[in-house]
Design a protein around this motif. Structure first.
Motif, short mmCIF file in Angstrom:
data_model
loop_
_atom_site.label_atom_id
_atom_site.label_comp_id
_atom_site.label_asym_id
_atom_site.label_seq_id
_atom_site.Cartn_x
_atom_site.Cartn_y
_atom_site.Cartn_z
N THR A 92 -5.39 10.97 -23.27
CA THR A 92 -4.35 11.07 -22.25
C THR A 92 -2.98 11.16 -22.89
O THR A 92 -2.12 11.94 -22.47
CB THR A 92 -4.42 9.87 -21.30
N SER A 93 -2.75 10.37 -23.94
CA SER A 93 -1.47 10.40 -24.64
C SER A 93 -1.21 11.77 -25.26
O SER A 93 -0.10 12.31 -25.17
CB SER A 93 -1.44 9.32 -25.73
N LYS A 94 -2.24 12.35 -25.86
CA LYS A 94 -2.09 13.69 -26.46
C LYS A 94 -1.77 14.72 -25.39
O LYS A 94 -0.91 15.59 -25.58
CB LYS A 94 -3.36 14.07 -27.20
N LYS A 95 -2.48 14.63 -24.27
CA LYS A 95 -2.23 15.57 -23.18
C LYS A 95 -0.82 15.40 -22.62
O LYS A 95 -0.13 16.38 -22.33
CB LYS A 95 -3.27 15.37 -22.07
N GLN A 96 -0.39 14.14 -22.47
CA GLN A 96 0.95 13.90 -21.94
C GLN A 96 2.02 14.46 -22.87
O GLN A 96 2.99 15.08 -22.42
CB GLN A 96 1.18 12.40 -21.73
#
Length: 362
Positions: A191-195
């Motif tokens: 999720t952090s990478k996508k954000q």
């Protein structure tokens, strides 16, 4: 040229008995591709097929305007809460932007909310980096409108593409550590990478649009806000010529259930709906987004001819024949992702058929 979807196109997204009016029996009728229709560097093909009968659900934009739906903050950047308190189902499309709260967000998945849904979690991504407080007179706890849609194929892929490692997907989130009410994505997780990819996409899009319209599009009240950038007056003026040239073509037939966009001669994306009525409700919003994306890429490459109908058929069929990944959503729905060699298909479906199909070129 005719092309048959691998799954029936006319089935309805019924999730509860209250939605039965939108249901239709599956059909094996083939669909037809028409077009192209082109304005400057944006080309549209239309997908014609059997349309589900019955009244279309409200869109998220309509439901928020009627105050039939409330979208609330949860303290987590990547999860909001949504509740339909009205008597009609509400359609949410992945990429819809909700404005307000502590940061503007875009919603990650397409859903059909039943009437009186109760509170349902929904995954989101921030499209306004940095703010975590009220903006002007906006309510810091809720979101007031949803007029915009993410105008970037790359950002949509970043949000929706399956994680490389097994991670929670849409409507579940671990209890976040709180820092003054702000729950940041965990460093290193998917999720952090996508954000981060979404934030980078917003920055890149704002720069491209500013270059193309000849003036900054970032708003003084929140320079990182994608939604406020989309409201920039000079950009809106640039959009109008695309919309005026292309909108009527999508409204000319009562069997249009979807479209495919090509930008600078290259196929970019497409959406398919169960009915012409829902397509018509979403068409203006999605055309605005397509025009914005086209403006951001205007003159990037030498002028190229529009793709052929055969190429559009191949794009759609190639995505449908891709490797399948499926995961549960909420309200009895599931998301199916198919990753082909050159394109993705993201489909939300229920027990009696699909709610929405989004095709994205790699």
């Amino acid at each position: 040229m005719r092309w048959s979807l691998l799954a029936a196109l006319s089935a309805s997204p019924l999730v509860l008995s209250a939605l039965a009016a939108f249901a239709a029996a599956p059909s094996s009728d083939p669909v037809r591709i028409s077009g192209p229709v082109t304005h400057e560097n944006l080309t549209v093909f239309f997908i014609h097929g059997t349309s589900a009968p019955g009244k279309a659900p409200l869109t998220l934009e309509e439901a928020l305007a009627k105050r039939a739906v409330e979208v609330r903050e949860t303290g987590n950047v990547n999860q909001l809460e949504i509740e339909n308190s009205g008597n009609e189902p509400v359609f949410i499309q992945a990429g819809d932007i909700v404005k307000g709260g502590q940061q503007d967000r875009t919603l990650m998945v397409s859903l059909l909310l039943p009437p009186k849904s109760g509170r349902i979690p929904i995954a989101s991504f921030c499209v306004e980096q940095g703010r975590w407080s009220a903006r002007g007179k906006e309510d810091v706890k809720t979101f007031a409108s949803s007029s915009g849609h993410v105008p970037s194929r790359d950002m949509k892929i970043a949000m929706q593409a399956p994680p490389k490692a097994a991670d929670p997907v849409t409507n579940t989130a671990a209890s976040p550590s709180q820092r003054g009410g702000y729950a940041a994505p965990r460093a290193g997780d998917d999720t952090s990478k996508k954000q981060r990819a979404v934030w980078d996409g917003v920055t890149r899009l704002q720069k491209n649009l500013a270059d193309k319209v000849g003036a900054p599009v970032a708003a003084p009240e929140s320079a990182s806000s994608l939604q406020l950038a989309l409201e920039n007056k000079k950009l809106v003026t640039e959009q109008k010529s695309y919309v005026e040239a292309l909108r009527k073509a999508g409204e000319a037939s009562d069997d249009v259930i979807g479209y495919v966009f090509a930008i600078n001669g290259q196929i970019s994306s497409g959406d398919v709906y169960p009915s012409n009525a829902l397509f018509r409700k979403m068409w203006a919003k999605l055309l605005n987004a397509g025009a914005t994306e086209a403006i951001g890429h205007r003159n990037d490459t030498p002028a190229a001819p529009a793709p052929t109908t055969e190429a559009v058929n191949g794009f759609l069929a190639g995505a449908e024949q891709g490797v399948k990944d499926e995961r549960p959503l909420t309200a009895g729905l599931r998301q199916e992702t198919r990753e082909g060699e050159k394109a993705y298909l993201f489909e939300t479906a229920g027990a009696k058929g699909f709610v929405h199909r989004n095709y994205l070129a790699k």
